[in-house]
Scaffold this motif. Structure first.
Motif, PDB file in Angstrom:
ATOM      1  N   VAL A 184       0.809  -1.110  -0.125  1.00 40.85           N
ATOM      2  CA  VAL A 184       0.016   0.071  -0.040  1.00 40.85           C
ATOM      3  C   VAL A 184       0.808   1.288   0.046  1.00 40.85           C
ATOM      4  O   VAL A 184       0.686   2.155  -0.742  1.00 40.85           O
ATOM      5  N   ILE A 185       1.839   1.394   0.776  1.00 40.37           N
ATOM      6  CA  ILE A 185       2.856   2.247   0.851  1.00 40.37           C
ATOM      7  C   ILE A 185       3.665   2.735  -0.571  1.00 40.37           C
ATOM      8  O   ILE A 185       3.577   3.398  -0.838  1.00 40.37           O
ATOM      9  N   ALA A 186       3.955   1.649  -1.248  1.00 41.25           N
ATOM     10  CA  ALA A 186       4.660   1.291  -2.643  1.00 41.25           C
ATOM     11  C   ALA A 186       3.558   2.001  -3.361  1.00 41.25           C
ATOM     12  O   ALA A 186       4.115   2.853  -4.475  1.00 41.25           O
ATOM     13  N   LEU A 187       2.452   1.494  -3.566  1.00 37.92           N
ATOM     14  CA  LEU A 187       1.488   1.874  -4.616  1.00 37.92           C
ATOM     15  C   LEU A 187       1.363   3.385  -4.221  1.00 37.92           C
ATOM     16  O   LEU A 187       1.010   4.268  -5.264  1.00 37.92           O
ATOM     17  N   ALA A 188       1.187   3.872  -3.030  1.00 40.98           N
ATOM     18  CA  ALA A 188       0.876   5.350  -2.889  1.00 40.98           C
ATOM     19  C   ALA A 188       1.968   6.120  -3.249  1.00 40.98           C
ATOM     20  O   ALA A 188       1.669   7.494  -3.717  1.00 40.98           O
ATOM     21  N   ILE A 189       3.296   5.610  -3.102  1.00 43.51           N
ATOM     22  CA  ILE A 189       4.292   6.779  -3.398  1.00 43.51           C
ATOM     23  C   ILE A 189       4.575   6.507  -5.246  1.00 43.51           C
ATOM     24  O   ILE A 189       4.845   7.365  -5.657  1.00 43.51           O
ATOM     25  N   LEU A 190       4.133   5.204  -5.619  1.00 42.56           N
ATOM     26  CA  LEU A 190       4.805   5.052  -7.041  1.00 42.56           C
ATOM     27  C   LEU A 190       3.645   5.367  -8.154  1.00 42.56           C
ATOM     28  O   LEU A 190       3.957   5.702  -9.058  1.00 42.56           O
ATOM     29  N   VAL A 191       2.155   5.599  -7.576  1.00 39.07           N
ATOM     30  CA  VAL A 191       1.664   6.122  -8.595  1.00 39.07           C
ATOM     31  C   VAL A 191       1.420   7.564  -8.983  1.00 39.07           C
ATOM     32  O   VAL A 191       1.571   8.372  -8.094  1.00 39.07           O
ATOM     33  N   PRO A 192       1.526   7.663 -10.228  1.00 39.55           N
ATOM     34  CA  PRO A 192       1.770   9.129 -10.591  1.00 39.55           C
ATOM     35  C   PRO A 192       0.565   9.981 -10.209  1.00 39.55           C
ATOM     36  O   PRO A 192      -0.494   9.626 -10.228  1.00 39.55           O
ATOM     37  N   ALA A 193       0.741  11.287 -10.236  1.00 37.30           N
ATOM     38  CA  ALA A 193      -0.175  12.161  -9.702  1.00 37.30           C
ATOM     39  C   ALA A 193      -1.294  12.485 -10.775  1.00 37.30           C
ATOM     40  O   ALA A 193      -0.805  12.314 -12.177  1.00 37.30           O
ATOM     41  N   GLY A 194      -2.480  12.562 -10.684  1.00 33.84           N
ATOM     42  CA  GLY A 194      -3.658  12.665 -11.743  1.00 33.84           C
ATOM     43  C   GLY A 194      -3.437  14.182 -12.361  1.00 33.84           C
ATOM     44  O   GLY A 194      -2.654  15.112 -11.767  1.00 33.84           O
TER      45      GLY A 194
END
Length: 108
Positions: A97-107
């Motif tokens: 969950v932390i990795a996805l929060a960091i790696l998902v690019p901003a909209g």
């Protein structure tokens, strides 16, 4: 049978009273409250989802630390399988969950 024998036999073993049972819930309660706060923050606005996901992941990581630090009798409802499995699962889920929060690019 005497009254003394009945009361001694009917007595609950040490550590199984209402106070002991209520203490078993706090490790899971810490994790659940943290996840609920994280979800609330994530749903507040479009820009706060990343912070909310970081809170959720951190809460799961705190659960892994609690499971590691607490003895088997005190980990309460965080005990699902073996200690190694519980720690690995909570660490993996929190890290993901932390990795996805960091790696998902901003909209946009």
């Amino acid at each position: 049978m005497s009254a003394h024998a009945v009361s001694a036999r009917g007595a609950s073993p040490r550590g199984t009273g209402a106070a002991a049972r209520s203490q078993r819930y706090w490790p899971l309660l810490v994790v659940v409250v943290g996840v609920a706060i994280g979800l609330a923050v994530a749903f507040v606005g479009q820009d706060s989802w990343r912070i909310g996901c970081l809170i959720v992941g951190s809460s799961l990581a705190v659960g892994a630390v609690e499971r590691l630090a607490l003895p088997a009798g005190e980990a309460g409802l965080l005990q699902v399988r073996s200690k190694v499995f519980d720690i690995a699962f909570l660490t993996l889920a929190g890290g993901a969950v932390i990795a996805l929060a960091i790696l998902v690019p901003a909209g946009r």
